[in-house]
Design a protein around this motif. Structure first.
Motif, PDB file in Angstrom:
ATOM      1  N   LEU A   9       0.822  -1.212   0.000  1.00  0.00           N
ATOM      2  CA  LEU A   9       0.000   0.000   0.000  1.00  0.00           C
ATOM      3  C   LEU A   9       0.855   1.261   0.000  1.00  0.00           C
ATOM      4  O   LEU A   9       0.438   2.311  -0.501  1.00  0.00           O
ATOM      5  CB  LEU A   9      -0.931  -0.004   1.217  1.00  0.00           C
ATOM      6  CG  LEU A   9      -2.056  -1.045   1.201  1.00  0.00           C
ATOM      7  CD1 LEU A   9      -2.764  -1.086   2.550  1.00  0.00           C
ATOM      8  CD2 LEU A   9      -3.053  -0.754   0.087  1.00  0.00           C
ATOM      9  N   ASP A  10       2.049   1.141   0.549  1.00  0.00           N
ATOM     10  CA  ASP A  10       2.963   2.283   0.629  1.00  0.00           C
ATOM     11  C   ASP A  10       3.905   2.358  -0.563  1.00  0.00           C
ATOM     12  O   ASP A  10       4.647   3.323  -0.726  1.00  0.00           O
ATOM     13  CB  ASP A  10       3.778   2.187   1.927  1.00  0.00           C
ATOM     14  CG  ASP A  10       4.478   3.489   2.263  1.00  0.00           C
ATOM     15  OD1 ASP A  10       3.845   4.548   2.143  1.00  0.00           O
ATOM     16  OD2 ASP A  10       5.672   3.441   2.637  1.00  0.00           O
ATOM     17  N   PRO A  52       5.329   2.939  -4.274  1.00  0.00           N
ATOM     18  CA  PRO A  52       4.962   3.870  -5.354  1.00  0.00           C
ATOM     19  C   PRO A  52       4.138   3.215  -6.456  1.00  0.00           C
ATOM     20  O   PRO A  52       3.239   3.850  -7.030  1.00  0.00           O
ATOM     21  CB  PRO A  52       6.322   4.339  -5.879  1.00  0.00           C
ATOM     22  CG  PRO A  52       7.252   4.196  -4.716  1.00  0.00           C
ATOM     23  CD  PRO A  52       6.766   2.983  -3.975  1.00  0.00           C
ATOM     24  N   LYS A  73       0.545   3.191  -5.634  1.00  0.00           N
ATOM     25  CA  LYS A  73      -0.084   4.508  -5.684  1.00  0.00           C
ATOM     26  C   LYS A  73      -0.487   4.901  -7.108  1.00  0.00           C
ATOM     27  O   LYS A  73      -1.342   5.763  -7.297  1.00  0.00           O
ATOM     28  CB  LYS A  73       0.867   5.553  -5.091  1.00  0.00           C
ATOM     29  CG  LYS A  73       1.170   5.320  -3.610  1.00  0.00           C
ATOM     30  CD  LYS A  73       2.096   6.374  -3.060  1.00  0.00           C
ATOM     31  CE  LYS A  73       2.537   6.062  -1.643  1.00  0.00           C
ATOM     32  NZ  LYS A  73       1.431   5.918  -0.689  1.00  0.00           N
ATOM     33  N   TYR A  74       0.125   4.277  -8.117  1.00  0.00           N
ATOM     34  CA  TYR A  74      -0.219   4.603  -9.505  1.00  0.00           C
ATOM     35  C   TYR A  74      -1.109   3.546 -10.153  1.00  0.00           C
ATOM     36  O   TYR A  74      -1.399   3.631 -11.350  1.00  0.00           O
ATOM     37  CB  TYR A  74       1.058   4.820 -10.322  1.00  0.00           C
ATOM     38  CG  TYR A  74       1.722   6.132  -9.976  1.00  0.00           C
ATOM     39  CD1 TYR A  74       1.308   7.313 -10.592  1.00  0.00           C
ATOM     40  CD2 TYR A  74       2.711   6.203  -9.012  1.00  0.00           C
ATOM     41  CE1 TYR A  74       1.887   8.530 -10.263  1.00  0.00           C
ATOM     42  CE2 TYR A  74       3.298   7.419  -8.666  1.00  0.00           C
ATOM     43  CZ  TYR A  74       2.884   8.576  -9.295  1.00  0.00           C
ATOM     44  OH  TYR A  74       3.463   9.783  -8.961  1.00  0.00           O
ATOM     45  N   GLU A 113      -7.968   2.019  -6.736  1.00  0.00           N
ATOM     46  CA  GLU A 113      -7.424   2.113  -5.380  1.00  0.00           C
ATOM     47  C   GLU A 113      -7.265   0.720  -4.763  1.00  0.00           C
ATOM     48  O   GLU A 113      -8.166  -0.123  -4.846  1.00  0.00           O
ATOM     49  CB  GLU A 113      -8.329   2.967  -4.500  1.00  0.00           C
ATOM     50  CG  GLU A 113      -7.764   3.191  -3.100  1.00  0.00           C
ATOM     51  CD  GLU A 113      -8.632   4.122  -2.264  1.00  0.00           C
ATOM     52  OE1 GLU A 113      -8.321   4.294  -1.066  1.00  0.00           O
ATOM     53  OE2 GLU A 113      -9.624   4.663  -2.805  1.00  0.00           O
TER      54      GLU A 113
END
Length: 381
Positions: free
Chosen positions: A356-357, A359, A362-363, A367
């Motif tokens: 979840l952390d 990178p 995040k892209y 979600e």
């Protein structure tokens, strides 16, 4: 050197590219005095390929260094190679091997030019000062998937907390890339499949990334098609240089994609597998299909997958694409069960937290949800 600094889409690539059978001969024109070659162990143990390398590199003083790390470069396994680099003081470093070799060579290069970086390995992220104060960098990939030769990043494992540290700099993009099919001949099927799947994951995940780049979308479609048009032929005949060369081109294109668009769910989970001695390509072999299924719940992303599938000639769309990926994975003769790599269910929480952390997470176009990531890990256990 003049550089454009703006949010406008750009295309970053190596300064020079030599490609095709016997293209390593381009390095006969190297303007270097002392060349250090970082080799994979498989290449170092192949006397015929070592001789081929020696005969095609022009310099006054050549030093061959077999990488001191087995899987991925880490804070406790790079020192032997680093000491050799520091003692030799090269003005050119040539990395010949797979992604782990090229990533490790980038890190050695950073520590050679900026020794103070080695003292900061307990932090979560390293920023590399400007490189090329002491030497320039050449990448010669011997697999067909990582794209490290055209990547702005390298990853080192911090063995104290078992966490990967990303090191990012556009200076990492090689001065010269050589795609020589001679150095890929005879590649084992397990490596061929896992690295090809890594290239597929770069193309597919970059194509649906939150970062929009039309140029990279075009590369993604072409790269994926070229991979599936050629990979099974190489699996049947590992000496087929024409098809190997096509795979090398596709791998490099996929490397461009992941470097410009970043990737997603599959990589977010795959990045956490290095601490369990699982190869990166194998990790993506486990998670790539699951990432497609996960993201397909978004209608817009589903349509992009459908378009990509149809471009590859899969008239049944996403279902046929997933079937093709799973069929390719099955040819690798490696386990795709997490439990086979020493992963326990008690590790799931930490894996998910770090995914979840990550990178890449995040892209991802959809979600990431903790509960659904846990279901994927359970399914693959």
């Amino acid at each position: 050197m003049f550089k454009v600094r703006s949010p406008i889409s750009q295309f970053l690539n190596a300064k020079q590219l030599a490609h095709g059978s016997k293209s390593l001969g381009a390095l006969k024109g190297l303007q270097a005095t002392k060349v250090a070659i970082i080799l994979s162990k498989s290449i170092a143990n192949d006397s015929e390929k070592v001789d081929y390398i020696k005969n095609n590199i022009n310099c006054h003083n050549l030093k061959l260094i077999t990488r001191s790390w087995d899987d991925e470069p880490s804070t406790d396994n790079i020192d032997v190679s680093l000491n050799q680099i520091n003692n030799f003081q090269p003005d050119c470093i040539v990395a010949i091997g797979g992604g782990s070799v090229i990533d490790g060579a980038k890190i050695l290069w950073s520590f050679y030019e900026h020794p103070e970086l080695k003292e900061n390995m307990q932090i979560d992220f390293l920023k590399v000062p400007k490189l090329r104060g002491k030497c320039f960098f050449v990448a010669v990939p011997t697999t067909v998937g990582t794209g490290s030769e055209v990547s702005s990043s390298a990853i080192i494992l911090n063995t104290v907390n078992n966490k990967k540290i990303p090191i990012v700099s556009n200076d990492y993009i090689s001065d010269i890339v050589v795609l020589d099919s001679k150095l890929v001949l005879g590649i084992p099927n397990s490596i061929l499949v896992s690295t090809a799947i890594d290239a597929c994951s770069h193309a597919i995940e970059g194509y649906v990334s939150k970062i929009q780049n039309q140029l990279m979308d075009n590369f993604a479609m072409l790269s994926l098609k070229v991979i599936f048009d050629n990979i099974f032929g190489v699996l049947e005949d590992c000496e087929n240089e024409k098809k190997i060369t096509e795979l090398q081109y596709a791998s490099m294109m996929a490397g461009w994609i992941q470097n410009h668009c970043l990737v997603g769910l599959s990589h977010a989970l795959a990045h956490q597998m290095g601490g369990f001695k699982m190869g990166h390509g194998i990790a993506n072999s486990i998670f790539l299909s699951e990432s497609i299924i996960y993201n397909s719940k978004d209608p817009k992303v589903f349509q992009k997958y459908e378009k990509l599938s149809k471009f590859c000639g899969y008239n049944d769309g996403i279902d046929e694409l997933i079937a093709k990926i799973n069929n390719l994975v099955s040819k690798g003769a490696f386990s795709i069960k997490l439990s086979e790599y020493g992963i326990k269910k008690t590790h799931f929480k930490k894996i998910i937290n770090e995914a979840l952390d990550d990178p890449a997470g995040k892209y991802n176009p959809v979600e990431l949800e903790r509960e659904k990531l846990n279901l994927i890990l359970e399914k693959k256990y």
